[in-house]
Design a protein around this motif. Structure first.
Motif, PDB file in Angstrom:
ATOM      1  N   LYS A  77     -19.966  -2.542   0.640  1.00 31.41           N
ATOM      2  CA  LYS A  77     -20.950  -1.944  -0.268  1.00 31.41           C
ATOM      3  C   LYS A  77     -20.273  -0.992  -1.243  1.00 31.41           C
ATOM      4  O   LYS A  77     -20.625  -0.941  -2.440  1.00 31.41           O
ATOM      5  N   THR A  78     -19.267  -0.224  -0.765  1.00 36.94           N
ATOM      6  CA  THR A  78     -18.547   0.703  -1.629  1.00 36.94           C
ATOM      7  C   THR A  78     -17.812  -0.035  -2.738  1.00 36.94           C
ATOM      8  O   THR A  78     -17.834   0.367  -3.902  1.00 36.94           O
ATOM      9  N   ILE A  79     -17.170  -1.147  -2.389  1.00 35.40           N
ATOM     10  CA  ILE A  79     -16.450  -1.941  -3.389  1.00 35.40           C
ATOM     11  C   ILE A  79     -17.405  -2.451  -4.458  1.00 35.40           C
ATOM     12  O   ILE A  79     -17.128  -2.398  -5.663  1.00 35.40           O
ATOM     13  N   ILE A  80     -18.573  -2.934  -4.027  1.00 36.90           N
ATOM     14  CA  ILE A  80     -19.573  -3.454  -4.970  1.00 36.90           C
ATOM     15  C   ILE A  80     -20.030  -2.348  -5.916  1.00 36.90           C
ATOM     16  O   ILE A  80     -20.129  -2.539  -7.126  1.00 36.90           O
ATOM     17  N   LEU A  81     -20.314  -1.167  -5.361  1.00 34.99           N
ATOM     18  CA  LEU A  81     -20.773  -0.058  -6.189  1.00 34.99           C
ATOM     19  C   LEU A  81     -19.704   0.374  -7.181  1.00 34.99           C
ATOM     20  O   LEU A  81     -20.004   0.681  -8.343  1.00 34.99           O
ATOM     21  N   ARG A  82     -18.458   0.393  -6.767  1.00 33.29           N
ATOM     22  CA  ARG A  82     -17.366   0.776  -7.671  1.00 33.29           C
ATOM     23  C   ARG A  82     -17.244  -0.209  -8.819  1.00 33.29           C
ATOM     24  O   ARG A  82     -16.990   0.166  -9.963  1.00 33.29           O
ATOM     25  N   ARG A  83     -17.440  -1.474  -8.521  1.00 36.72           N
ATOM     26  CA  ARG A  83     -17.410  -2.495  -9.581  1.00 36.72           C
ATOM     27  C   ARG A  83     -18.552  -2.273 -10.570  1.00 36.72           C
ATOM     28  O   ARG A  83     -18.374  -2.399 -11.789  1.00 36.72           O
ATOM     29  N   GLN A  84     -19.733  -1.931 -10.034  1.00 35.89           N
ATOM     30  CA  GLN A  84     -20.881  -1.675 -10.907  1.00 35.89           C
ATOM     31  C   GLN A  84     -20.616  -0.479 -11.820  1.00 35.89           C
ATOM     32  O   GLN A  84     -20.951  -0.501 -13.009  1.00 35.89           O
ATOM     33  N   ILE A  85     -20.023   0.563 -11.265  1.00 34.46           N
ATOM     34  CA  ILE A  85     -19.712   1.741 -12.065  1.00 34.46           C
ATOM     35  C   ILE A  85     -18.734   1.381 -13.179  1.00 34.46           C
ATOM     36  O   ILE A  85     -18.919   1.770 -14.344  1.00 34.46           O
ATOM     37  N   ALA A  86     -17.680   0.641 -12.839  1.00 35.64           N
ATOM     38  CA  ALA A  86     -16.692   0.245 -13.843  1.00 35.64           C
ATOM     39  C   ALA A  86     -17.339  -0.561 -14.962  1.00 35.64           C
ATOM     40  O   ALA A  86     -17.074  -0.332 -16.148  1.00 35.64           O
ATOM     41  N   TYR A  87     -18.191  -1.485 -14.592  1.00 33.63           N
ATOM     42  CA  TYR A  87     -18.858  -2.332 -15.594  1.00 33.63           C
ATOM     43  C   TYR A  87     -19.773  -1.506 -16.495  1.00 33.63           C
ATOM     44  O   TYR A  87     -19.751  -1.644 -17.730  1.00 33.63           O
ATOM     45  N   LYS A  88     -20.561  -0.610 -15.899  1.00 29.75           N
ATOM     46  CA  LYS A  88     -21.516   0.178 -16.690  1.00 29.75           C
ATOM     47  C   LYS A  88     -20.803   1.154 -17.613  1.00 29.75           C
ATOM     48  O   LYS A  88     -21.217   1.364 -18.760  1.00 29.75           O
ATOM     49  N   ILE A  89     -19.724   1.762 -17.135  1.00 30.78           N
ATOM     50  CA  ILE A  89     -18.991   2.697 -17.981  1.00 30.78           C
ATOM     51  C   ILE A  89     -18.356   1.962 -19.155  1.00 30.78           C
ATOM     52  O   ILE A  89     -18.384   2.427 -20.298  1.00 30.78           O
ATOM     53  N   GLN A  90     -17.781   0.790 -18.878  1.00 32.65           N
ATOM     54  CA  GLN A  90     -17.184   0.012 -19.959  1.00 32.65           C
ATOM     55  C   GLN A  90     -18.223  -0.413 -20.988  1.00 32.65           C
ATOM     56  O   GLN A  90     -17.987  -0.380 -22.205  1.00 32.65           O
ATOM     57  N   LYS A  91     -19.415  -0.759 -20.503  1.00 34.35           N
ATOM     58  CA  LYS A  91     -20.496  -1.196 -21.399  1.00 34.35           C
ATOM     59  C   LYS A  91     -20.945  -0.053 -22.305  1.00 34.35           C
ATOM     60  O   LYS A  91     -21.138  -0.240 -23.518  1.00 34.35           O
ATOM     61  N   ILE A  92     -21.112   1.136 -21.749  1.00 39.00           N
ATOM     62  CA  ILE A  92     -21.587   2.255 -22.562  1.00 39.00           C
ATOM     63  C   ILE A  92     -20.514   2.695 -23.546  1.00 39.00           C
ATOM     64  O   ILE A  92     -20.807   3.093 -24.669  1.00 39.00           O
ATOM     65  N   LYS A  93     -19.231   2.582 -23.175  1.00 40.37           N
ATOM     66  CA  LYS A  93     -18.163   2.899 -24.121  1.00 40.37           C
ATOM     67  C   LYS A  93     -18.169   1.922 -25.287  1.00 40.37           C
ATOM     68  O   LYS A  93     -17.934   2.309 -26.444  1.00 40.37           O
ATOM     69  N   SER A  94     -18.473   0.678 -25.001  1.00 37.15           N
ATOM     70  CA  SER A  94     -18.567  -0.322 -26.069  1.00 37.15           C
ATOM     71  C   SER A  94     -19.720   0.021 -27.011  1.00 37.15           C
ATOM     72  O   SER A  94     -19.616  -0.122 -28.233  1.00 37.15           O
ATOM     73  N   GLN A  95     -20.851   0.495 -26.422  1.00 40.28           N
ATOM     74  CA  GLN A  95     -21.994   0.891 -27.250  1.00 40.28           C
ATOM     75  C   GLN A  95     -21.631   2.062 -28.160  1.00 40.28           C
ATOM     76  O   GLN A  95     -22.010   2.092 -29.332  1.00 40.28           O
ATOM     77  N   ILE A  96     -20.878   3.017 -27.624  1.00 44.14           N
ATOM     78  CA  ILE A  96     -20.474   4.179 -28.414  1.00 44.14           C
ATOM     79  C   ILE A  96     -19.536   3.750 -29.537  1.00 44.14           C
ATOM     80  O   ILE A  96     -19.651   4.201 -30.684  1.00 44.14           O
ATOM     81  N   SER A  97     -18.587   2.867 -29.207  1.00 44.64           N
ATOM     82  CA  SER A  97     -17.661   2.368 -30.213  1.00 44.64           C
ATOM     83  C   SER A  97     -18.404   1.644 -31.328  1.00 44.64           C
ATOM     84  O   SER A  97     -18.129   1.835 -32.516  1.00 44.64           O
ATOM     85  N   GLU A  98     -19.381   0.825 -30.936  1.00 46.71           N
ATOM     86  CA  GLU A  98     -20.191   0.100 -31.922  1.00 46.71           C
ATOM     87  C   GLU A  98     -20.982   1.081 -32.786  1.00 46.71           C
ATOM     88  O   GLU A  98     -21.118   0.898 -34.004  1.00 46.71           O
ATOM     89  N   MET A  99     -21.477   2.135 -32.169  1.00 46.34           N
ATOM     90  CA  MET A  99     -22.242   3.140 -32.899  1.00 46.34           C
ATOM     91  C   MET A  99     -21.364   3.819 -33.952  1.00 46.34           C
ATOM     92  O   MET A  99     -21.782   4.046 -35.090  1.00 46.34           O
ATOM     93  N   ASN A 100     -20.131   4.142 -33.599  1.00 46.62           N
ATOM     94  CA  ASN A 100     -19.217   4.757 -34.551  1.00 46.62           C
ATOM     95  C   ASN A 100     -18.886   3.820 -35.709  1.00 46.62           C
ATOM     96  O   ASN A 100     -18.827   4.213 -36.868  1.00 46.62           O
ATOM     97  N   ASP A 101     -18.686   2.532 -35.384  1.00 46.67           N
ATOM     98  CA  ASP A 101     -18.328   1.561 -36.413  1.00 46.67           C
ATOM     99  C   ASP A 101     -19.429   1.401 -37.446  1.00 46.67           C
ATOM    100  O   ASP A 101     -19.164   1.192 -38.627  1.00 46.67           O
ATOM    101  N   THR A 102     -20.678   1.480 -37.005  1.00 44.65           N
ATOM    102  CA  THR A 102     -21.808   1.238 -37.909  1.00 44.65           C
ATOM    103  C   THR A 102     -22.325   2.507 -38.553  1.00 44.65           C
ATOM    104  O   THR A 102     -23.120   2.449 -39.493  1.00 44.65           O
ATOM    105  N   SER A 103     -21.879   3.684 -38.081  1.00 45.97           N
ATOM    106  CA  SER A 103     -22.393   4.945 -38.628  1.00 45.97           C
ATOM    107  C   SER A 103     -21.601   5.414 -39.846  1.00 45.97           C
ATOM    108  O   SER A 103     -22.043   6.271 -40.587  1.00 45.97           O
ATOM    109  N   GLY A 104     -20.420   4.820 -40.051  1.00 46.93           N
ATOM    110  CA  GLY A 104     -19.612   5.253 -41.184  1.00 46.93           C
ATOM    111  C   GLY A 104     -18.780   6.473 -40.833  1.00 46.93           C
ATOM    112  O   GLY A 104     -18.999   7.136 -39.832  1.00 46.93           O
ATOM    113  N   LYS A 105     -17.790   6.746 -41.656  1.00 43.66           N
ATOM    114  CA  LYS A 105     -16.851   7.836 -41.368  1.00 43.66           C
ATOM    115  C   LYS A 105     -17.522   9.194 -41.314  1.00 43.66           C
ATOM    116  O   LYS A 105     -17.134  10.075 -40.588  1.00 43.66           O
ATOM    117  N   GLU A 106     -18.587   9.354 -42.119  1.00 41.06           N
ATOM    118  CA  GLU A 106     -19.218  10.670 -42.214  1.00 41.06           C
ATOM    119  C   GLU A 106     -19.784  11.128 -40.882  1.00 41.06           C
ATOM    120  O   GLU A 106     -19.763  12.296 -40.538  1.00 41.06           O
TER     121      GLU A 106
END
Length: 883
Positions: A77-106
């Motif tokens: 169960k611990t291994i499964i939860l750690r995998r879920q955490i890794a996946y969710k953190i990577q997903k939210i970082k991708s969302q943040i990166s996408e947000m920066n790309d579309t918001s412009g330099k300002e």
């Protein structure tokens, strides 16, 4: 996939914290943008917030899993939860990166570790020295510009007109209507002129039955009586009759604060009986039409508020911003202070909020000029206030913002006890451990910060200056609700606001009986649930439908006992249960022992059967409160609950050997700060003394004997050095010598003590004693003589039911700091204390239920012209003579 997953829980939390700080900064930028750009950023922020909620849930599951016994199934169960955490953190970082790309330099932001970025402007500009010197709130003397309107309003209220009169204060939001009304309401002339004084908060959403019950509650409270339970079942007509009957023979003044509805007076006027005694009703409102609506059926005086003059504005600003300098502005900041104050347009709330922000910053001229540039002088007044409140909000660190937003779970105008608020903040995880102070002390610092900034207002203060209850201004509350909606922080469901529950509901407060509501949200990720009323069957489903709860506060939900499957709430940290007004004894299930993360268990105002021994498993419990709790079943294990800081009220029932064993166990609670023991017998004294000697951190201690003849004989060779409040209910054959040695004692209450005059001398020089209460024959001599130099710092003295007391003598130089003297039910006292005229600082003289002999000597012309206390501003007299 799991290569980048943090190896420790602290690393996971740090990752989440950096995401939260990114959201915090993005929210600040969104509020600074125009509407079109702002809406786009806010939509993306909401997506990130809900994603971060998912990470929180998985981390919590992981932490629970880590605490379970090791085994193959748990490892998987611990291994499964750690995998879920890794996946969710990577997903939210991708969302943040996408947000920066579309918001412009300002608007480009980048996510950083929590160590790299700091929390907010507060992190770099926060001046801790200024905060330490700041007071909780503006003192009475610090309020400026209200002298003239105060005097006008007082004259209107005490004007000799037989028919009742409505006086209205009309002004914009933030102009100080409530502050002015409070200064008038508390004025000595008003207190002396009226028999009955009641303050009622109305607000935008009000329930007339609720207001009537609130009035009745305050009527009974002023008489020192409990509100009859029948009041809760009365309809409007019956409540109106109750109010009218109470007011029939009284000259009353009632304040209705913050009225919005044009129909308010039509709703309430039948309860306000016109008894031709010159009664007055004072209404504060933003709307002149409210005042005009009252004119249809009553005589109305209208005072329209104006902004503060330039000099008054500067005076208020300096008092708030430079409190540590006694309100003197440093020379390098005089010019910029003038420019900043000028932009506030004389609005007291704006001045206080801006002063609160700047009081926490370094006094750097260039930084203050930059701050001034952010204040847009082109805005209309209502938008200007909103912007200033927003500036105050965005100047907070992320966790302080969360603490402020928590007021969104409470209705507008709600007064919140600070101890409840702080414990809820802790359960939510808003309070950060600094490894030196306790979490409670850190949270208390957060509250002090919010108060010093003017974002939170103090309602009541203890005798030693600590905030007991607080609230937020309605304009601040409006911003809080707006941010709660934008950030998916919480929902508050009331009778007048049954808003939709679309999206993720993280925290929920319910103040109405709405049976379909719970079904609509059962599948959401609710973490906090505050319920004032609920169908019993739905309340019993909470443990199965809301397994992720951190905070559960149930009041009047129709439960006779706590559900047996309560143990399924494994994430629960705060549980408050107030239910039992039928007099039945509730049952706490053994499953309570499964709540391993519980920090607060508040069962006050509810009568329970003996507490189950399974409570001993709650090793993280910090605050355990109840009503006459029997802990005899915990006698073999409570000593292991070493996190306990509060333990009250414990009723010592059972065999003597069992009780002594329980008391000995209590001696192992080294971190205890507050302890209340009830039903104490003489045979327990040795064990109690030994245990309290071990409790070196205790600040509040109450020992109540099982009878007035039971001797409290505690021998403390090492009394708690930080003890501030001490209550002893029982006979003292001699005054314990350790009491006068308590250098930090602020409050001492003695009952049934049977002290004599020579014993009082031992207390006379205690340096920090501010309140002394002697009641129920705590003092049994015929004469009480306060000699020159006695009790130099005492501020409050309460004397009640001292059967033998005939005379009180106060020498000049005694009680020189006394502000309140209360004399109650002193059946043989023949006259006022001799020398009362020496009490130059006395502000309140309260006299209740005295003898006929005393009445004959005192109640000439109601005692109000007696020469010896003409200097006392407030004289409270309740004349129910005793035989």
């Amino acid at each position: 996939m799991i290569r980048g997953v943090p190896k420790e829980i602290s690393d996971m939390k740090e990752e989440l914290e950096s995401i939260e700080n990114f959201i915090n900064n993005a929210d600040r930028i969104a509020d600074a943008e125009d509407d079109n750009a702002s809406e786009g950023i806010k939509a993306r922020i909401k997506q990130l917030i809900e994603a971060s909620f998912g990470i929180q849930d998985v981390i919590d599951e992981y932490m629970i899993c880590q605490e379970q016994p090791s085994g193959f199934a748990n490892f998987v169960k611990t291994i499964i939860l750690r995998r879920q955490i890794a996946y969710k953190i990577q997903k939210i970082k991708s969302q943040i990166s996408e947000m920066n790309d579309t918001s412009g330099k300002e608007h480009s932001l980048h996510i950083q570790s929590s160590l790299e970025q700091g929390s907010s402007s507060t992190a770099t500009n926060f001046n801790m020295e200024n905060l330490r010197k700041a007071q909780f709130c503006i003192d009475e003397d610090d309020v400026v510009g209200f002298e003239v309107p105060r005097d006008i309003l007082i004259d209107w209220l005490i004007e000799e007109r037989e028919v009742h009169t409505i006086v209205t204060i009309v002004g914009k939001g933030g102009q100080g209507k409530t502050t002015l009304a409070k200064k008038v309401f508390d004025d000595n002339k008003i207190v002396k002129h009226f028999d009955c004084h009641v303050w009622i908060r109305v607000s935008q959403s009000y329930n007339i039955e609720g207001l009537l019950r609130d009035m009745l509650h305050k009527f009974y409270e002023q008489q020192g009586a409990n509100l009859p339970q029948s009041i809760h079942q009365m309809n409007r007509e019956s409540l109106v009759d109750e109010v009218r009957n109470y007011l029939q023979e009284k000259r009353y003044v009632i304040v209705f604060d913050d009225v919005w509805s044009l129909h308010f007076w039509d709703d309430i006027k039948f309860a306000m009986i016109d008894n031709k005694k010159g009664c007055k009703i004072l209404i504060t409102t933003r709307n002149m039409d409210v005042a005009n609506a009252c004119k249809k059926s009553s005589f109305v005086e209208v005072y329209e508020m104006k902004g503060l003059a330039e000099q008054q504005s500067l005076e208020l600003f300096n008092k708030k911003t430079f409190h540590d300098l006694n309100g003197r502005c440093p020379e390098n900041l005089i010019d910029i202070s003038f420019k900043i104050v000028e932009k506030c347009n004389g609005l007291p709330l704006a001045i206080v909020l801006i002063g609160g922000i700047l009081s926490c910053k370094d006094r750097n001229t260039s930084e203050w000029y930059k701050f001034s540039e952010n204040l847009n002088i082109e805005l209309k007044e209502d938008l200007k206030i909103k912007k200033i409140v927003g500036l105050g909000y965005h100047d907070l660190s992320y966790n302080l913002k969360s603490c402020l937003l928590y007021f969104g779970l409470y209705p507008e105008g709600c007064i919140v006890p600070t101890n409840i608020l702080i414990r809820q903040w802790m359960a939510e995880g808003f309070v950060k451990d600094d490894m030196v102070k306790t979490l409670e002390d850190v949270a208390d610092g957060y509250l002090t910060d919010l108060i010093s900034r003017g974002l939170v207002q103090v309602v009541s203060i203890s005798i030693d200056g600590r905030a007991k209850s607080c609230c937020v201004h309605d304009l601040v509350h409006a911003l809080i609700l707006e941010k709660c909606e934008e950030l998916s922080f919480c929902k508050n469901i009331s009778e007048d606001d049954q808003s939709s529950l679309s999206g993720m509901v993280r925290r929920l407060s319910i103040a109405i009986r709405f049976d379909n509501l719970m079904e609509n949200i059962e599948n959401s990720q609710v973490r906090s649930l505050l319920v004032k009323t609920l169908n019993e069957s739905l309340a019993r489903r909470i443990p199965t439908k809301y397994r992720r709860l951190n905070v559960l506060d149930l009041e009047h939900v129709g439960l006779l006992d706590v559900p047996k499957d309560f143990g399924s709430l494994t994430h629960l940290k705060y549980f408050r249960f107030r239910e039992n007004f039928r007099g039945d004894r509730c049952v706490l299930p053994k499953a309570i022992g499964m709540l391993k993360n519980l920090e607060t268990l508040d069962l006050t105002r509810t009568s329970f059967q003996a507490m189950p021994k399974e409570i001993c498993k709650l090793r993280k419990l910090r605050h355990f409160l109840g009503y006459n709790m029997s802990l005899i079943q915990l006698k073999d294990g409570i000593g292991g609950m070493t996190s306990l800081q509060t333990l009250r009220d414990v009723y010592l029932d059972g065999g003597e050997n069992e009780v002594v064993k329980l008391i000995q166990e209590l001696g192992k609670l080294k971190h205890l700060r507050e302890l209340v023991l009830i039903g104490v017998r003489s045979g327990y004294m040795s064990a109690i003394s030994s245990s309290i000697n071990e409790m070196q951190k205790v600040e509040k201690l109450q020992i109540r004997a099982n009878g007035y003849d039971t001797v409290i004989d505690m021998h403390l060779n090492s009394p708690p050095p930080m003890l501030r409040h001490l209550t002893l209910d029982g006979k003292l054959e001699m005054l314990p010598l350790w009491i006068p040695k308590l250098q930090n004692l602020v409050k001492l209450k003695l009952k049934y003590s049977q002290l004599t005059d020579d014993k009082m001398k031992l207390l006379k020089s205690m340096p920090n004693l501010l309140t002394l209460s002697l009641s129920n024959n705590a003092y049994e001599a015929e004469r009480l003589h306060f000699q020159d130099g006695w009790f130099e710092n005492l501020k409050q003295l309460y004397l009640e039911d001292l059967e033998n007391l005939n005379y009180i003598i106060i020498d000049e130089g005694a009680l020189r700091s006394l502000k309140k003297l209360s004399l109650t039910f002193l059946r043989h006292l023949k006259t006022l204390p001799t020398g009362i005229q020496h009490l130059k600082k006395l502000e309140v003289l309260s006299i209740k239920q005295m003898s006929h002999l005393f009445s004959q000597a005192f109640f000439f012309d109601e005692g109000k012209v007696h020469w010896s206390f003409k200097h006392v501003p407030v004289v409270e007299i309740i004349h129910h003579p005793i035989n």
